[in-house]
Motif scaffolding. Structure first.
Motif, PDB file in Angstrom:
ATOM      1  N   LEU A  12       0.829  -1.200   0.000  1.00  0.00           N
ATOM      2  CA  LEU A  12       0.000   0.000   0.000  1.00  0.00           C
ATOM      3  C   LEU A  12       0.870   1.259   0.000  1.00  0.00           C
ATOM      4  O   LEU A  12       0.567   2.237  -0.699  1.00  0.00           O
ATOM      5  CB  LEU A  12      -0.913  -0.012   1.230  1.00  0.00           C
ATOM      6  CG  LEU A  12      -1.808   1.226   1.422  1.00  0.00           C
ATOM      7  CD1 LEU A  12      -2.758   1.392   0.240  1.00  0.00           C
ATOM      8  CD2 LEU A  12      -2.600   1.114   2.730  1.00  0.00           C
ATOM      9  N   GLN A  13       1.970   1.224   0.775  1.00  0.00           N
ATOM     10  CA  GLN A  13       2.870   2.377   0.857  1.00  0.00           C
ATOM     11  C   GLN A  13       3.510   2.671  -0.498  1.00  0.00           C
ATOM     12  O   GLN A  13       3.606   3.833  -0.919  1.00  0.00           O
ATOM     13  CB  GLN A  13       3.962   2.090   1.880  1.00  0.00           C
ATOM     14  CG  GLN A  13       4.750   3.318   2.308  1.00  0.00           C
ATOM     15  CD  GLN A  13       4.013   4.151   3.337  1.00  0.00           C
ATOM     16  OE1 GLN A  13       3.907   3.759   4.479  1.00  0.00           O
ATOM     17  NE2 GLN A  13       3.506   5.288   2.907  1.00  0.00           N
ATOM     18  N   LEU A  16       0.875   4.253  -2.757  1.00  0.00           N
ATOM     19  CA  LEU A  16       0.622   5.649  -2.385  1.00  0.00           C
ATOM     20  C   LEU A  16       1.778   6.551  -2.819  1.00  0.00           C
ATOM     21  O   LEU A  16       1.562   7.625  -3.399  1.00  0.00           O
ATOM     22  CB  LEU A  16       0.428   5.757  -0.872  1.00  0.00           C
ATOM     23  CG  LEU A  16      -0.879   5.226  -0.289  1.00  0.00           C
ATOM     24  CD1 LEU A  16      -0.833   5.244   1.236  1.00  0.00           C
ATOM     25  CD2 LEU A  16      -2.067   6.045  -0.789  1.00  0.00           C
ATOM     26  N   ASP A  17       3.010   6.113  -2.558  1.00  0.00           N
ATOM     27  CA  ASP A  17       4.185   6.928  -2.889  1.00  0.00           C
ATOM     28  C   ASP A  17       4.279   7.193  -4.387  1.00  0.00           C
ATOM     29  O   ASP A  17       4.510   8.331  -4.824  1.00  0.00           O
ATOM     30  CB  ASP A  17       5.460   6.249  -2.408  1.00  0.00           C
ATOM     31  CG  ASP A  17       5.596   6.230  -0.890  1.00  0.00           C
ATOM     32  OD1 ASP A  17       4.858   6.990  -0.232  1.00  0.00           O
ATOM     33  OD2 ASP A  17       6.429   5.465  -0.373  1.00  0.00           O
ATOM     34  N   SER A  19       1.912   6.942  -6.606  1.00  0.00           N
ATOM     35  CA  SER A  19       0.762   7.755  -7.041  1.00  0.00           C
ATOM     36  C   SER A  19       1.036   9.235  -6.810  1.00  0.00           C
ATOM     37  O   SER A  19       0.681  10.089  -7.635  1.00  0.00           O
ATOM     38  CB  SER A  19      -0.507   7.336  -6.283  1.00  0.00           C
ATOM     39  OG  SER A  19      -0.848   5.998  -6.568  1.00  0.00           O
ATOM     40  N   LEU A  20       1.721   9.535  -5.694  1.00  0.00           N
ATOM     41  CA  LEU A  20       2.061  10.926  -5.401  1.00  0.00           C
ATOM     42  C   LEU A  20       3.081  11.467  -6.390  1.00  0.00           C
ATOM     43  O   LEU A  20       3.070  12.665  -6.696  1.00  0.00           O
ATOM     44  CB  LEU A  20       2.598  11.045  -3.974  1.00  0.00           C
ATOM     45  CG  LEU A  20       1.586  10.841  -2.852  1.00  0.00           C
ATOM     46  CD1 LEU A  20       2.262  11.008  -1.487  1.00  0.00           C
ATOM     47  CD2 LEU A  20       0.425  11.827  -2.970  1.00  0.00           C
ATOM     48  N   GLU A 125       1.795  12.524   3.570  1.00  0.00           N
ATOM     49  CA  GLU A 125       1.261  11.162   3.482  1.00  0.00           C
ATOM     50  C   GLU A 125       1.847  10.264   4.566  1.00  0.00           C
ATOM     51  O   GLU A 125       1.120   9.540   5.263  1.00  0.00           O
ATOM     52  CB  GLU A 125       1.583  10.583   2.105  1.00  0.00           C
ATOM     53  CG  GLU A 125       1.240   9.104   1.948  1.00  0.00           C
ATOM     54  CD  GLU A 125       2.437   8.282   1.495  1.00  0.00           C
ATOM     55  OE1 GLU A 125       2.598   7.171   2.034  1.00  0.00           O
ATOM     56  OE2 GLU A 125       3.202   8.746   0.627  1.00  0.00           O
TER      57      GLU A 125
END
Length: 464
Positions: A12-13, A16-17, A19-20, A125
């Protein structure tokens, strides 16, 4: 369970990273060519390729920089520093790639917007993830169930830290020890038996981690404990009984299969890192002398007008490998005898200071001639501050580990100084900061200290 949770959390991390990274790239494009009305832009196909390769690059960098290692025991400050270091390295890679592939339409302005946006979004985040995970742990989820072997000063130190840092999510399920049985509890935790009972305890109950905290008297049981933990498939951590005498990140050497602990890890022992730091020192000192030359010339004039005596103050200090050298400063006090200079410590409202000297000390102008010490090789731009031989001999007897600071070149500024430890402040605290710097040196850490010096370290209430 804890390993499964960590595996899913890492996935998940990563999602998220990365995607940012895409979001930051979109923001940079929008900010540069919509808000700022830029005149040139990459084609849609080129932009897609840039985004794709940037995502791949940053995914590799984040992984290599340790951003997907468990962070429950690390501070947010350290994680933010890792994020900043990774993004600075990523920015440098992108600039080299754009130059090599001649992507001149990807402007420097867009690149800087991307860098700032990505760093800010990622820190936000990671902060939110920490808050969420701590909330889960406070409700009994994602905990690490631990068995502690040993009831002694070592285990007490561990238990104190666990109790102080609830966010680690360590739950102590029980204690094993040979000396406290038949006691039922130790510090409020259940005593599950003697060390000989380890096999039965591991069969009956599940533990994520076994903490081994044995004294030298019980060290002979270590082999048995490790073998039983491996047989049961349980991870184990050993707190060595000599833990007070080794750093938190000891360097392990291999002598033909024989592991040897280097009790003091010094990254600058590496010749390449040392050469990199020295090259940076020469360039930085040369530029600094050029930029500050008007200030230095004005200081020379003011010293001559306000106080009789020489402009430059020479004082013997102890540097790298305990070698003595003459450190340069603008003279900020009245001319003194050699004995006064050798043994007197500068204090607040020191009557020996001149009026212009007090101002120079407060603003660190008196330190500017030390850039010439840097060019000579006596000092570095960043490092532990050097001290006079009289005080070195005094502190080496009073303060443990004081002499370790002489394993690197002394600096004009340092980690202790930017944290307010200047002038008549605690030597013990300064040494702790100096040792942290010595053991955790990186080129980016030096840049961070220089940045902090410029913005918060030049004027300091403790600089007497």
């Amino acid at each position: 369970m804890i390993k499964e949770n960590q595996k899913y959390l890492n996935r998940l991390q990563i999602l998220l990273d990365l995607s940012l990274v895409v979001v930051a790239m979109a923001v940079s494009y929008w900010g540069r060519f919509v808000i700022l009305d830029g005149s040139r832009s990459l084609s849609g196909e080129q932009m897609q390729r840039v985004v794709l390769w940037t995502v791949v690059l940053y995914g590799v960098l984040y992984s290599r920089m340790g951003l997907y290692q468990p962070k429950r025991r690390e501070s947010l400050f350290k994680e933010c520093r890792e994020i900043l270091q990774s993004n600075i390295l990523g920015l440098a890679c992108l600039m080299v790639a754009f130059f090599f592939f001649k992507l001149v339409d990807f402007s420097r302005g867009q690149l800087m917007i991307f860098f700032v946006t990505n760093v800010v979004l990622m820190i936000l985040e990671r902060s939110c993830v920490r808050v969420v995970l701590r909330g889960f742990r406070s409700q009994g989820f994602n905990l690490r169930h631990c068995l502690v072997i040993g009831a002694n000063e070592i285990s007490d130190d561990f238990l104190n830290r666990v109790e102080k840092n609830k966010h680690w999510g360590y739950r102590i399920e029980g204690i094993l020890d040979n000396w406290i049985v038949p006691a039922k509890e130790y510090r409020g935790y259940p005593v599950l038996g003697r060390i000989d009972d380890l096999v039965d305890v591991l069969l009956k109950r599940y533990f994520d981690l076994v903490i081994i905290a044995l004294t030298s008297e019980d060290a002979e049981d270590l082999g048995y404990i490790l073998a039983q933990c491996e047989k049961a498939g349980v991870k184990s951590n050993v707190i060595p009984y000599y833990y007070k005498y080794v750093p938190t990140q000891p360097y392990m050497d291999d002598l033909d299969g024989l592991p040897v602990i280097d009790t003091r890890r010094v990254p600058l022992d590496n010749w390449f890192k040392n050469a990199l730091k020295r090259a940076f020192d020469i360039v930085f000192a040369s530029v600094a002398i050029l930029i500050t030359s008007p200030v230095m010339l004005f200081s020379v004039l003011m010293i001559k007008l306000t106080s009789p005596g020489p402009v430059i103050f020479y004082q013997e200090r102890v540097g790298l490998n305990r070698k003595k050298f003459m450190m340069y400063k603008f003279r900020s006090m009245r001319v003194q005898t050699d004995e006064e200079e050798r043994v007197q410590w500068t204090t607040k409202d020191d009557p020996r200071k001149t009026k212009w000297g007090a101002f120079m000390r407060k603003t660190s102008i008196d330190e500017l001639p030390q850039f010439f010490n840097v060019l000579k090789g006596d000092m570095s731009v960043v490092g532990p501050r050097p001290e006079r031989p009289f005080f070195v001999e005094k502190f080496r007897e009073e303060i443990p580990r004081y002499m370790i600071k002489h394993q690197v070149r002394p600096g004009i500024t340092g980690w202790a100084q930017v944290n307010g430890l200047r002038g008549d402040t605690s030597i013990e605290e300064r040494i702790n900061y100096d040792l942290y710097y010595i053991e955790n040196w990186t080129f980016l850490f030096d840049l961070q200290i220089i940045f902090m010096t410029v913005f918060k370290g030049l004027v300091n209430k403790n600089a007497y």
